[in-house]
Design a protein around this motif. Structure first.
Motif, PDB file in Angstrom:
ATOM      1  N   PHE A 289       0.787  -1.433   0.270  1.00  0.00           N
ATOM      2  CA  PHE A 289      -0.098   0.064   0.256  1.00  0.00           C
ATOM      3  C   PHE A 289       0.918   1.350  -0.149  1.00  0.00           C
ATOM      4  N   MET A 290       0.297   2.406  -1.077  1.00  0.00           N
ATOM      5  CA  MET A 290       1.191   3.793  -1.147  1.00  0.00           C
ATOM      6  C   MET A 290      -0.270   4.669  -0.601  1.00  0.00           C
ATOM      7  N   PRO A 291      -0.461   5.393   0.072  1.00  0.00           N
ATOM      8  CA  PRO A 291      -1.107   5.887   0.609  1.00  0.00           C
ATOM      9  C   PRO A 291      -0.513   7.456  -0.718  1.00  0.00           C
ATOM     10  N   THR A 292      -1.392   8.123  -1.146  1.00  0.00           N
ATOM     11  CA  THR A 292      -0.790   9.547  -1.630  1.00  0.00           C
ATOM     12  C   THR A 292      -2.181  10.291  -1.453  1.00  0.00           C
ATOM     13  N   GLY A 293      -1.657  12.155  -1.617  1.00  0.00           N
ATOM     14  CA  GLY A 293      -2.666  12.495  -2.006  1.00  0.00           C
ATOM     15  C   GLY A 293      -2.559  13.501  -0.164  1.00  0.00           C
ATOM     16  N   GLY A 294      -2.446  15.136   0.235  1.00  0.00           N
ATOM     17  CA  GLY A 294      -2.436  15.285   0.972  1.00  0.00           C
ATOM     18  C   GLY A 294      -1.614  15.080   2.264  1.00  0.00           C
ATOM     19  N   ILE A 295      -1.040  13.975   2.280  1.00  0.00           N
ATOM     20  CA  ILE A 295      -0.337  13.701   3.397  1.00  0.00           C
ATOM     21  C   ILE A 295       0.995  14.665   3.436  1.00  0.00           C
ATOM     22  N   GLY A 296       1.454  15.239   5.143  1.00  0.00           N
ATOM     23  CA  GLY A 296       2.435  16.269   5.376  1.00  0.00           C
ATOM     24  C   GLY A 296       3.690  15.093   5.343  1.00  0.00           C
ATOM     25  N   LEU A 297       4.248  16.516   5.267  1.00  0.00           N
ATOM     26  CA  LEU A 297       6.709  15.950   5.491  1.00  0.00           C
ATOM     27  C   LEU A 297       6.616  16.016   7.299  1.00  0.00           C
ATOM     28  N   GLU A 298       5.669  15.788   7.740  1.00  0.00           N
ATOM     29  CA  GLU A 298       6.171  16.376   9.207  1.00  0.00           C
ATOM     30  C   GLU A 298       6.606  15.463   9.973  1.00  0.00           C
ATOM     31  N   LYS A 299       8.168  14.475  10.644  1.00  0.00           N
ATOM     32  CA  LYS A 299       8.192  13.226  10.310  1.00  0.00           C
ATOM     33  C   LYS A 299       7.155  11.730  11.022  1.00  0.00           C
ATOM     34  N   GLU A 300       6.102  13.360  12.309  1.00  0.00           N
ATOM     35  CA  GLU A 300       4.930  12.351  12.218  1.00  0.00           C
ATOM     36  C   GLU A 300       4.391  11.665  11.656  1.00  0.00           C
TER      37      GLU A 300
END
Length: 220
Positions: free
Chosen positions: A160-171
């Motif tokens: 699985f590879m989530p995509t779309g609107g994901i933040g860059l923060e480590k958390e």
């Protein structure tokens, strides 16, 4: 042409995948070059504008001359005909926002990776039955990491590879990887220039940003 297995291994080795489109071919090349300098080795250009075909060809030509380790895929592919156009230009993999088994049938015959976009268990099941080994969870910002945690046991053979609107923060990245993602697609959040930037054509900030994202994955 690289095999499905080769591309899958490469994606898992370099699990941050920029997702980008621009009408300006020179800007596209500069963006890809900056990402490459920042450690990116898998890049998804998107079929989202009138210059997509021409610009993708320019990117493939540039990649072949200057970026030997980069695997370049094409996204926003909704028909087998679109897939064929880009495969002929040298696309390493095909990404779709939807599940169209006809694309799977076409790409599987050529041993080319197809990554369909899914949002529900039914869509994931259709994609699995069509032969897709890697699923794009889209849009990731709406689905959330807990969806992946709950769905993954139902499809143990899938990646699985989530995509779309994901933040860059480590958390944010850690939340997805800890719930079972093997890669993450990053779009506008990755490419937004720093506020007050006086040199929009100097992409050192993007090089640094990609380096920082990879650095946050060191303990993944």
């Amino acid at each position: 042409m690289n095999s499905i297995t080769t591309i899958l291994n490469h994606i898992q080795n370099y699990p941050i995948i920029p997702v980008y489109y621009n009408d300006d071919a020179n800007k596209c090349i500069s963006i890809v070059q900056a990402c490459y300098e920042g450690g990116i080795r898998t890049f998804e250009f998107t079929n989202r504008g009138k210059k997509a075909l021409d610009n993708f060809k320019a990117l493939v030509d540039y990649r072949d001359k200057h970026l030997p380790e980069l695997y370049l895929g094409i996204g926003t592919i909704k028909t087998p005909e679109e897939a064929q156009e880009y495969i002929q230009l040298g696309a390493d993999f095909i990404v779709s926002p939807v599940v169209n088994p006809a694309i799977a049938e076409f790409t599987l015959k050529k041993d080319i990776l197809w990554i369909p976009g899914c949002m529900t268990p039914t869509e994931i099941s259709i994609a699995e039955n069509a032969g897709a080994p890697l699923i794009k969870l889209f849009p990731g910002s709406i689905i959330g990491p807990d969806f992946l945690k709950n769905i993954k046991p139902l499809f143990p053979s899938l990646l699985f590879m989530p995509t779309g609107g994901i933040g860059l923060e480590k958390e944010s990245l850690d939340a997805w990887f800890s719930k079972g993602a093997v890669a993450i697609g990053l779009g506008s959040n990755l490419f937004q220039a720093p506020s007050g930037s006086s040199t929009p054509d100097n992409y050192e900030w993007l090089v640094k940003r990609c380096q920082e994202v990879f650095s946050s994955l060191d303990d993944k």
